[in-house]
Every structure is written in structure tokens, then in C-alpha cells.
Design an enzyme around this catalytic site. Structure first.
Site, short mmCIF file in Angstrom:
data_model
loop_
_atom_site.label_atom_id
_atom_site.label_comp_id
_atom_site.label_asym_id
_atom_site.label_seq_id
_atom_site.Cartn_x
_atom_site.Cartn_y
_atom_site.Cartn_z
N THR A 195 0.86 -1.03 -0.15
CA THR A 195 -0.06 -0.05 -0.12
C THR A 195 0.89 1.24 -0.07
OG1 THR A 195 -0.25 0.06 2.47
CG2 THR A 195 -2.05 -0.93 1.09
N THR B 226 -1.42 -3.11 9.89
CA THR B 226 -1.78 -3.72 8.68
C THR B 226 -0.33 -4.07 7.90
OG1 THR B 226 -3.44 -2.17 8.35
CG2 THR B 226 -2.73 -2.92 6.19
N GLU C 163 7.00 4.99 6.63
CA GLU C 163 6.56 6.23 6.17
C GLU C 163 7.40 7.31 6.80
OE1 GLU C 163 1.99 4.95 5.85
OE2 GLU C 163 2.36 6.25 7.44
#
Lengths: 407, 407
Positions: free
Chosen positions: B152, B193, B279
Site C-alpha cells: 500500500t 496492517t 513512512e
């Protein structure tokens, strides 16, 4: 900027001077003196690592049986992780102030806030004390000087006041505090880089005073978080001068409640102002957690949401991402059934009974979240547990402030 | 970008197609099929809120006694907090795949990752499944297709491989994973996730396989954190096809250890790659905590430091601010004596015996911290407890990624 408008509690004088500790060159040494030694109640940080002034302050309060003649606060240096030398520096400050004020060393309460791990220059404080004592005054501007000198990364002075009438006599409360980062207080009874100083002219002993401070601090200062980083120096000090002439034990239940409410009100306003002035904060979020088994469970859920970087970054852009709130509640370590969870943002439903609310109006929720302050209510079931917790968003500005380092 | 260079475990085929779930239009439906149903071991998130595919996956594994014919993963939508409808969607995916593959519905294991709270369009998956099945292949590029479609916010594919020889037979392990944000796994046995898929051709039953997965996952995936946000969808699935013809129970202790080490090695590389691709990450920090009473205490300290916004922002600017590390250790809820604490950054002493190290060379430490990866060692005393924990810095980019919202 809040300023002092009401009458201050009698029996106290304040002052501040420049001791040369803050790199900015601003006032950095604040002192408060009680005409006669005040009864003291205190709460310190529960961090395993505590700064030297906390060790010395705790010892002094024990030795003086909870009596305080003077409070000496320096900002710009936390005197933490400074070893035996740090302890000696704090003690030296107290003994020097005691000699100048004609009181016992243990009647002086020291506080420090600022950088960790850098030796605090005792000689700068010792050199500045006479000028500070000379400036002592019971005026509003002197109290403002005190409230300003204790600030570090704060952008503004934080003060709050209350007055209650007990048996026809006015009793006054004045509070001031500092703190913008490393804010995630977990205060314990007699154990604070949130610094809070509360002054009242009520006549009350240290034991009764401590019993008043605990609950007020728990639902205010212990229910806020900027970054969840619990400081090594957090201190909440409440001093009662007795100068109003109203003795606590002669006050009836109802009047006692009104004083408790007034004290809590002052604590709550100061706690709010800390979040409102938090590092890089653009949104103040009040979490209303309910429906858990007990208060402790509600607070665990609140802390988990308040410390979630994903929730906090979503708030910074007014993103109605309730999935992150739900996930953060889910990993708090408190059992609950997601099918009984509902979430409201700014009073608008976003999640009900385990799924996205049918009434969710994303645009309307986003608009609410553009306001500087709003509430997020999370109900987790039918339990009686509930809590209110104040927190804020995580912004690029917070990262800039705390990543500002150059060799 | 890591790519698949070694031989893959026998008995598996992989494929990926575009089902139209990712807004980017990239491949988003990944499937893995075992020639004969594989033995499965699994660990799921301990979040109280779990996604529909986790509920369905758990039920299926129970019904099939730990046998898996196919894994169906969609990226772009987490199918979480989607209520009864979400459960039905996951079940529908499984039953449709089962019909196409000629197996039982409970032999299909579903996974989802992406946004929370948005209904997953079952019809898109159902429509895309035949094309995916048609592409199934045991080739390296097919396995890479699988490993890519599950991503993702990741910036790159994450794969790891190992081969061990057991009784003269080569046994292979292939692992792939996704995850860059909402990374703070707390996996429990049969309960993700972060998604991790591990494939081996060892012949082993589900019970023995679970006993292998637990310890390997605990010291790898359960010992990493990007932001501390434990996802509702974290899953680690280990499948054993048996196709290498080597039965676990006929392997001697030494060879068993070599397989355990190889499995742990694959898990550790994948866990590292998740942090490395976290991230906004600019620095990968390995925390080495030691000297606590036990492993659990060491891990508590590690998590506290790994989740401290003040530590993480300091790392982003290579700031040797050990005071923040010490403070974060102090509020972890683990008792210790600061006088016995020492901290090394990149092998250089910064804090020893309760005070700043006399040997601290701030410039040298800063230089070490400019490297993308380095170690921070915190010793808290003489206890036998120790742990290794992988984490990263908090950057402006992380805030941008997660505050990216527009109506």
C-alpha cells in the site's frame, strides 16, 4: 495572552530576574515568598528518572513537615541527570536563599525546567538571588513576572484565578504554569517539565491540602497530553498562606465543595492552556471516553488515542478518519466489543454499532474539525467508566521544533 | 529493490492482477495457491478491533484443521469496521475462490489491507479471480507479482529467502510482506496492517509449524515499530507445502535448529525491511536494551523509547539528545536506578552512571547518527533481561503522508 485581573491571594510576594540561564536572555529566575511559611501540598512526576530539584524538594518538604517559605524556580536548565553535583547545586540554591530570607534551608522549594543533562550553574542563581529578593512584591505585575520567567518553549504566560466566599470571607486562588512539550504528566502523590504553582490564602494544614490537590490534579494535569513524553521534572505545588484568616476545618461541607470546585476550575484552565500552547498545536481535542468498566479503563483508552501518531496527524488536517481512532482504542489493552462502539466527532455521528454511521456527513464532520477546538466522544459499551482527556494534533511544526539541532 | 534470486519452495504458485481496488490502479489482488493443501501456522493482531478477513480466516483455519489451499489478498481496502457486510464479503471471496479452485471454502485464507471503514467491493474481487487463477505460476516473477500487489504506502517490494539442507534435502523458505505505517505489531498466537506471508516446502503438521512461528515472529515482527499504532489487520501466515519431501519429525535436533535459524533469519530481514521502508523514515535505529529483570521489562523500555515523539524527532536531526532517551525509559513503568544506567549511541558513550559520560564526544556521536542505520544501547543494571528492538525516526514526511486529506 491571559493576564491577572482579579485580586491575588494574600500572604505572598513574587519576583523574577535575569540570571543568564536561558540562551534567549529572558527572565529565568522566578521566586515566590510567603510572609509566614505556607502549608504545602505537592505532586511530582512518576518518571523513574527524576531531576535533582525534585529529590531536594521532596527531602525539604519532609524535613519541614510540609512548610514552605520560598519557591525558587529556574528555567532554561532542568538540572536533571546531573548526578551528585546536580543535587548539591539545588541544595546550595536553597541554603543561599534561606540565608537571605532568614528561614530554614528546608523551607525553600527548588524547581528547574529546561535542557536535561547539562550542569546547572549554581553561581548564576546565587548571584541573581539578592536582586530577585529586592524586587519581591504582592502586585499583579510581580505575579505576572513570576509566571513569565518560568516559561521555556511556551509561547505565552498561563495563569488562572478563582475566588470563593467561605463563611463570608473571600478566599483566593492563583495558579500559573509552564509546559508545551514533553507533556504527558503522570503525577503521583508526593512525587513533575510541566511546572504548576498554585497559591491560596486559605488557612489549612499540609495533610488536608494534599487531600485537596490529589483529585484536582488527577482530572486536570494528569488528564492531558501533548506528546505523551512524561517529563523528569513535572511538579504541581500548592501553597496555602492562611492570610485570609479562614480556617478550612471551620468551613461547612457545601463551602468546602465550592472551594474544591474553584481549585479544580483553576487546575482545569491551566491544564487546557498547556495543551492550547502545546508545541506546534493547531487543534485542541477533548476526548470524552465512556462506557468502560471503570475510570482506569477509560483513561487507558484515552491515552492510547491521545498518543496515536496516526490519530494526531489526521486531526492536523481535519481528516474524519475514525478508523484510526477505533484502531487506537483497540490496542489500548482494554477489552471491549467493537459492535457496541460508537464515535462522535464534534457531536456528529461517524461510527455506530460496529460500522460507519449511516448518518455520517463527512463534509460536515470535516468542517467541525476545522475549528481549533472540538470534542471526540467514544462510547465503548454500557459500563459506568468514563473520563475526559485533553490532547492535540501532531503537526509538521512539532517535528520542526523538536528536530531543531545543529552542531 | 530486493528481488527473488534463489529457488522458491516447491508446491506453490503465485499470481496478481488489477481488481480496481487501489486508487492508483496498480495490481491489488494477490493469490497464492498450494498444489495440495498446505499446513498453516498464523499469528493475528491483538487489537480488540479486528478486520473481517481475520475473523473469517480464523474460522476457516479452525474448520480446516490448519489446512490452506489458497491465500487471497486484496490491498487498498482493509475490510475493517465494515460490520456483518464485511464478514459476508470475505466469506463470498473465499467461497468463490474455492469453487474456481475445486477446494473447500474453509481452505481459503483471506487478507485485506488499506483504508478502514469503507465497504470492500466483493464484486470486483469476484470478477478478477478467474484472471488471477489463470496467471498462477511457480516462477520467480509470479512470486514477485504477489509480493508487489500486497503493498500500500510501501515504496518497495519486501522479500527474503533461505535454504537449509535437512538430511541431504534442500528445504526452502520464501517470505514477503507489506507495511510502512500503522506499524506497531503485537501479535498473538492464533490471532495482523502488516501482512507477512511465509512459504516453505518442509513437510510438517500445523501444530509443529505454529510452534516454529511463535518465537520467530516474537523476536522479529513483534520487536519493531514505526509509529506504535497496532493495526486491526496484522497477519503473519506461514504455509508448509511438504513438497520437498522432508518430514520435520525425521530431522535431528541440529538440523531443526538450522531450520529455525533460517526461518528467523527470513522473518528478521522482512521485519528490518518494514522499518527501512517505514513512512517518512530517514534513520533506522536498533535499540539494544539490557540489564533489566527480564525480557518483558526490556521490551517495555524499548517500546517506550521507540514510541517517544521526542526521541524520534531528535533522531531525525541526528541530535545526540540522550536526555530524551533516559526520560522515555523512565516513564516505561519499569523500576530502575538511574545511577546504574549507561547509554551508548553508535557504540559511543553518552551517559554513564547517572550522569553525562566524561568521554562524550558530541560531534562524533552526531556524525554516527548521520548514518542511515545505527544502534542505541541502553543498559539499566545487572539483570539478565535484554531485547533487540527495531525502530525509526519521526520526520516531517511522516506527518505529511498521514495528514494528507482533502474533501
Amino acid at each position: 495572552m491571559a493576564s491577572i485581573r482579579q485580586a491575588l491571594p494574600a500572604g505572598f510576594r513574587w519576583a523574577a530576574v535575569k540570571a543568564g540561564i536561558k540562551a534567549s536572555g529572558r527572565t529565568d529566575l522566578a521566586i515566590a515568598v510567603c510572609d509566614t511559611p505556607a502549608a504545602a501540598a505537592v505532586m511530582f512526576t512518576r518518571n523513574q528518572v527524576v531531576a535533582a530539584p525534585i529529590i531536594v524538594g521532596r527531602n525539604n518538604l519532609r524535613a519541614s513537615s510540609g512548610k514552605v517559605k520560598a519557591v525558587i524556580v529556574n528555567a532554561g536548565n532542568a538540572n536533571c541527570a546531573t548526578g551528585v553535583l546536580g543535587i548539591r547545586t539545588a541544595e546550595q540554591t536553597c541554603s543561599h536563599a534561606a540565608a537571605l530570607l532568614g528561614c530554614e534551608q528546608q523551607e525553600v522549594f527548588p524547581s528547574s525546567t529546561g535542557i536535561i543533562g547539562v550542569p546547572l550553574p549554581a553561581e548564576k542563581i546565587v548571584a541573581a538571588l539578592p536582586a530577585a529578593i529586592e524586587r519581591l512584591s504582592s502586585s499583579n505585575s510581580a505575579a505576572e513576572d513570576f509566571a513569565t520567567a518560568i516559561l521555556t518553549t511556551d509561547t505565552r504566560m498561563k495563569v488562572a484565578q478563582a475566588e470563593v466566599v467561605l463563611n463570608d470571607r473571600p478566599v483566593r486562588i492563583f495558579g500559573c504554569c509552564k509546559g508545551a512539550g514533553m507533556i504527558g504528566p503522570q503525577l503521583g502523590p508526593p512525587h513533575a517539565t510541566m511546572l504548576v504553582y498554585l497559591f491560596t490564602d486559605l488557612a489549612i494544614g499540609p495533610v488536608d491540602l494534599q487531600a485537596l490537590l490529589g483529585p484536582a490534579a488527577d482530572k486536570s494535569f494528569n488528564s492531558i497530553s501533548v506528546d505523551g513524553d512524561t517529563s523528569t521534572n513535572d511538579t504541581v505545588l500548592l501553597l496555602a498562606s492562611g492570610a485570609c484568616g479562614q480556617a478550612w476545618e471551620t468551613v461547612d461541607q457545601e463551602a468546602q465543595t465550592s472551594f474544591r470546585d474553584a481549585l479544580f476550575g483553576v487546575c482545569e484552565r491551566l491544564a487546557h492552556d498547556i495543551i492550547d500552547d502545546g508545541e506546534g498545536v493547531t487543534h485542541v481535542v477533548t476526548l470524552q471516553i465512556s462506557g468502560t468498566a471503570d475510570y482506569a479503563a477509560a483513561k487507558k483508552i484515552a491515552r492510547s488515542i491521545a498518543h496515536s501518531p496516526l490519530c494526531k496527524t489526521a486531526w492536523s488536517s481535519a481528516d474524519p478518519n475514525w478508523g484510526r481512532i477505533l484502531a487506537a482504542a483497540g490496542y489500548a489493552g482494554v477489552p471491549f466489543d467493537p459492535a457496541h462502539v460508537s464515535i462522535h466527532i464534534g457531536g456528529l455521528p461517524v461510527f455506530e454499532d460496529g460500522t460507519r454511521s449511516l448518518h455520517m456527513d463527512e463534509k460536515a464532520v470535516h468542517t467541525r474539525m476545522l475549528q481549533r477546538e472540538y470534542e471526540i466522544a467514544v462510547s465503548l459499551g454500557n459500563g459506568p467508566g468514563r473520563c475526559r482527556f485533553l490532547t492535540c494534533d501532531l503537526t509538521v511544526e512539532y517535528v520542526h521544533i523538536n528536530a531543531d539541532y545543529s552542531t
